[in-house]
Design a protein around this motif. Sequence first.
Motif, PDB file in Angstrom:
ATOM      1  N   LEU A  18      10.131  -2.183  10.297  1.00 48.67           N
ATOM      2  CA  LEU A  18       9.287  -1.224  11.017  1.00 48.67           C
ATOM      3  C   LEU A  18       8.592  -1.916  12.180  1.00 48.67           C
ATOM      4  CD1 LEU A  18       7.594   0.346   7.844  1.00 48.67           C
ATOM      5  CD2 LEU A  18       9.704   1.090   8.966  1.00 48.67           C
ATOM      6  N   SER A  19       8.371  -1.158  13.241  1.00 46.83           N
ATOM      7  CA  SER A  19       7.656  -1.711  14.406  1.00 46.83           C
ATOM      8  C   SER A  19       6.160  -1.585  14.163  1.00 46.83           C
ATOM      9  CB  SER A  19       8.061  -0.968  15.676  1.00 46.83           C
ATOM     10  OG  SER A  19       7.782   0.420  15.534  1.00 46.83           O
ATOM     11  N   SER A  20       5.671  -2.314  13.153  1.00 48.90           N
ATOM     12  CA  SER A  20       4.269  -2.187  12.781  1.00 48.90           C
ATOM     13  C   SER A  20       3.697  -3.557  12.432  1.00 48.90           C
ATOM     14  CB  SER A  20       4.104  -1.239  11.580  1.00 48.90           C
ATOM     15  OG  SER A  20       4.850  -1.724  10.480  1.00 48.90           O
ATOM     16  N   VAL A  21       2.377  -3.604  12.473  1.00 47.50           N
ATOM     17  CA  VAL A  21       1.638  -4.810  12.126  1.00 47.50           C
ATOM     18  C   VAL A  21       0.756  -4.471  10.925  1.00 47.50           C
ATOM     19  CG1 VAL A  21       0.002  -6.558  12.890  1.00 47.50           C
ATOM     20  CG2 VAL A  21       1.638  -5.577  14.526  1.00 47.50           C
ATOM     21  N   TRP A  22       0.871  -5.273   9.859  1.00 48.02           N
ATOM     22  CA  TRP A  22       0.095  -5.006   8.653  1.00 48.02           C
ATOM     23  C   TRP A  22      -1.034  -6.012   8.516  1.00 48.02           C
ATOM     24  CZ3 TRP A  22       4.244  -4.058   4.263  1.00 48.02           C
ATOM     25  CH2 TRP A  22       5.007  -2.924   4.614  1.00 48.02           C
ATOM     26  N   ASP A  51      -1.295  -0.692   6.965  1.00 49.66           N
ATOM     27  CA  ASP A  51      -0.496  -0.573   8.183  1.00 49.66           C
ATOM     28  C   ASP A  51      -1.456  -0.362   9.349  1.00 49.66           C
ATOM     29  OD1 ASP A  51       1.077   0.302  10.359  1.00 49.66           O
ATOM     30  OD2 ASP A  51       2.617   1.063   9.003  1.00 49.66           O
ATOM     31  N   GLY A  52      -1.554  -1.358  10.241  1.00 46.82           N
ATOM     32  CA  GLY A  52      -2.496  -1.282  11.345  1.00 46.82           C
ATOM     33  C   GLY A  52      -2.103  -0.295  12.418  1.00 46.82           C
ATOM     34  N   VAL A  53      -0.830   0.105  12.477  1.00 46.24           N
ATOM     35  CA  VAL A  53      -0.384   1.083  13.471  1.00 46.24           C
ATOM     36  C   VAL A  53      -0.607   2.496  12.961  1.00 46.24           C
ATOM     37  CG1 VAL A  53       1.591   1.943  14.790  1.00 46.24           C
ATOM     38  CG2 VAL A  53       1.295  -0.531  14.447  1.00 46.24           C
ATOM     39  N   GLU A  54      -0.131   2.755  11.726  1.00 48.49           N
ATOM     40  CA  GLU A  54      -0.298   4.076  11.132  1.00 48.49           C
ATOM     41  C   GLU A  54      -1.694   4.280  10.557  1.00 48.49           C
ATOM     42  OE1 GLU A  54       1.896   6.432  11.276  1.00 48.49           O
ATOM     43  OE2 GLU A  54       3.536   5.237  12.138  1.00 48.49           O
ATOM     44  N   GLU A  55      -2.421   3.160  10.348  1.00 47.03           N
ATOM     45  CA  GLU A  55      -3.755   3.182   9.754  1.00 47.03           C
ATOM     46  C   GLU A  55      -3.747   3.875   8.389  1.00 47.03           C
ATOM     47  OE1 GLU A  55      -6.605   4.744  12.470  1.00 47.03           O
ATOM     48  OE2 GLU A  55      -6.544   2.983  13.778  1.00 47.03           O
ATOM     49  N   VAL A  56      -2.828   3.430   7.525  1.00 48.46           N
ATOM     50  CA  VAL A  56      -2.743   3.939   6.162  1.00 48.46           C
ATOM     51  C   VAL A  56      -2.700   2.750   5.204  1.00 48.46           C
ATOM     52  CG1 VAL A  56      -1.564   6.071   6.796  1.00 48.46           C
ATOM     53  CG2 VAL A  56      -0.216   4.046   6.203  1.00 48.46           C
ATOM     54  N   PRO A  93       7.366  -5.027   7.648  1.00 47.33           N
ATOM     55  CA  PRO A  93       6.627  -5.065   8.913  1.00 47.33           C
ATOM     56  C   PRO A  93       7.189  -6.160   9.816  1.00 47.33           C
ATOM     57  CG  PRO A  93       5.407  -6.248   7.246  1.00 47.33           C
ATOM     58  CD  PRO A  93       6.614  -5.671   6.549  1.00 47.33           C
ATOM     59  N   GLN A  94       6.911  -6.047  11.097  1.00 48.49           N
ATOM     60  CA  GLN A  94       7.288  -7.119  12.010  1.00 48.49           C
ATOM     61  C   GLN A  94       6.323  -8.291  11.919  1.00 48.49           C
ATOM     62  OE1 GLN A  94       7.618  -5.451  15.949  1.00 48.49           O
ATOM     63  NE2 GLN A  94       9.786  -4.929  15.665  1.00 48.49           N
ATOM     64  N   ARG A  95       5.050  -7.964  11.744  1.00 48.05           N
ATOM     65  CA  ARG A  95       4.020  -9.000  11.693  1.00 48.05           C
ATOM     66  C   ARG A  95       3.037  -8.702  10.571  1.00 48.05           C
ATOM     67  NH1 ARG A  95       1.158  -8.205  16.907  1.00 48.05           N
ATOM     68  NH2 ARG A  95      -0.120 -10.005  16.283  1.00 48.05           N
ATOM     69  N   ILE A  96       2.488  -9.761  10.033  1.00 55.92           N
ATOM     70  CA  ILE A  96       1.436  -9.672   9.023  1.00 55.92           C
ATOM     71  C   ILE A  96       0.251 -10.486   9.516  1.00 55.92           C
ATOM     72  CG2 ILE A  96       0.756 -10.540   6.753  1.00 55.92           C
ATOM     73  CD1 ILE A  96       3.400  -9.647   5.667  1.00 55.92           C
ATOM     74  N   LEU A  97      -0.954  -9.904   9.420  1.00 56.92           N
ATOM     75  CA  LEU A  97      -2.175 -10.584   9.827  1.00 56.92           C
ATOM     76  C   LEU A  97      -3.034 -10.866   8.595  1.00 56.92           C
ATOM     77  CD1 LEU A  97      -3.171  -8.405  12.941  1.00 56.92           C
ATOM     78  CD2 LEU A  97      -1.701 -10.430  12.868  1.00 56.92           C
TER      79      LEU A  97
END
Length: 569
Positions: A18-22, A51-56, A93-97
């Motif tokens: 997914l094109s998302s950052v968690w 999920d920082g993009v979807e905010e869920v 995810p693409q990235r994890i923070l």
Amino acid sequence: MTPLTPSTRRRLQQLPQLSSVWEGDRRTLMPEIAETLDADDMQGDCILWVDGVEEVVRAMDVVPSETGSEAIVRTLLRAMENPHSGSARPGRPQRILVRDRELQFFLRGVLQGLDIAVEYVAELPIIDEIFYGLQDAARQRPPSLPPDYASAVLKAAAEIWQDAPWENLDEEKIFAVELNYGDVGTLYISILGLMGMEFGVLMYRSIESLKQFRQQVIAAEDSPRDLQQAFLQQDCLFLTFDPADEEFLDNGNGLIELHSEELGEVRLEALGEMSEMIPTFGNLHPLEGMRSVLYDEEAIAVLLTLQALHKFFGQHLDRLSPETFPALTKSYRLPDPKNPKAKVSVKVSTLPDVAAELAEMSGSDPSDYMDYLNSLEVLEDDSEPVPVLLDDLVPKDAMYSLGAIPTTLIETLRLRVSHHQPGPAPLPAKASEFPVIMIQTSRPKANELLTEIQAFGGVKGISFNPGEDPSSQSRYDLAILHTNDGKMHLLGEFRDRDPVHLAARRKWDQRCKKTKGQCGLVVAMGLTGKSRGNPALQHMLGFFEARSLSSEEVGLGTLQLLPGLFDEL
């Protein structure tokens, strides 16, 4: 570090990226936040993956604080494959923070080959916002008692504890307290505690609700689902007394936090093995469920009721008993909680007709109580005390439960089983059910268990005793098997505040009264298949008839869990 198995790695690689950052983190779960989540048993650390993009929130878990970083990985895998949010789809995810360097390096090693970048950041804004919201919600929760009435209500509760009406009355002895204050007319009072299980006062808003609850409990037999449903259908205010512990005093409970001085002044010194008791107040309603908070009008009703009962008990309690409950009425002039200069008239009455109706409903006879007490033989003074409770008799995978066998089947069961121990006395003719603890396991383990019991000289009796686990501050009601060689063995443990178990224990005690203190242990096979949890006669291999021993005559006090055994405090 334990790596992912090759098959798990391949399975995760097949998930779409997914094109998302968690954001991921673990944080200490404060008790007040656990209460906001309606999770009073939650203690330790909360693990969140967002999920920082979807905010869920994709996954959340609560683990003991000492749990290692592997728990974070387990929650992460669940976030990828089975996300918590219904709108989120499985994927990587693409990235994890993360905000912890050690966790960053740990995750980099575990996630090798999954094309997931793990980066360190000083702050995690989404997770911070979630926890700030939970903290705000916790701060907005009302206290257990309204501040204006907390001190007076706590004092009235302390007076009821000192009165100890449960030493004279069973829960079928009903009082009417006519308040006629605000929206409250008459409350119908039932006293808990005669059997030493749970002490308190139930204040039903209608006599119909009280009778309906009794009818539902009787109809439920031993069905946990039906007992739970009956419990939640009650319409009452309640006061219960619970053993105090460090967790309760330190867990941010609104009553303690806001009114520590008042509580300290009225701390309840218990009798016997309990050194301290804490009053708990609340409300039960079919549409609202259980709420451990009283609002102003409810607190006033509880205050006036407890004050009136205290005065009534001071004058008449010594005239009342399980077998003697005459018609008595007394009116009192009490200070108006809203205006101390004014007075409120409150009338307290016994309801012997209702008590007789409830006794008939449950099939009990008031004289059974004294017969039951007289049937219990006190342990000899020179008997050797055995403070250790052994936990190696019942197989670890066995099922155990409280129940009853119709007395019409007792003789058949005695003849069918391979191991039978006769009872200490003939069963009373009016006893229709014989209380038993059922242990169900596989046939080989059941036969091994029966052989061990025979080697111990058979069963002397069965008792229930309070126990606690200091590591989790959990309290239990322990079912204990006393064998004739003087040893004690743990049969099962039940959460002491579980309403289903409390109802089952009350029925156990009622049945023991009718059998004059006799009960039994049944060992059955059939742990799998249709017979699991519901063995038929052909599955029962052992039947031991014995005495029901009270916690007072056993005299153990509260048992404490130690590594490998229970030992006396």
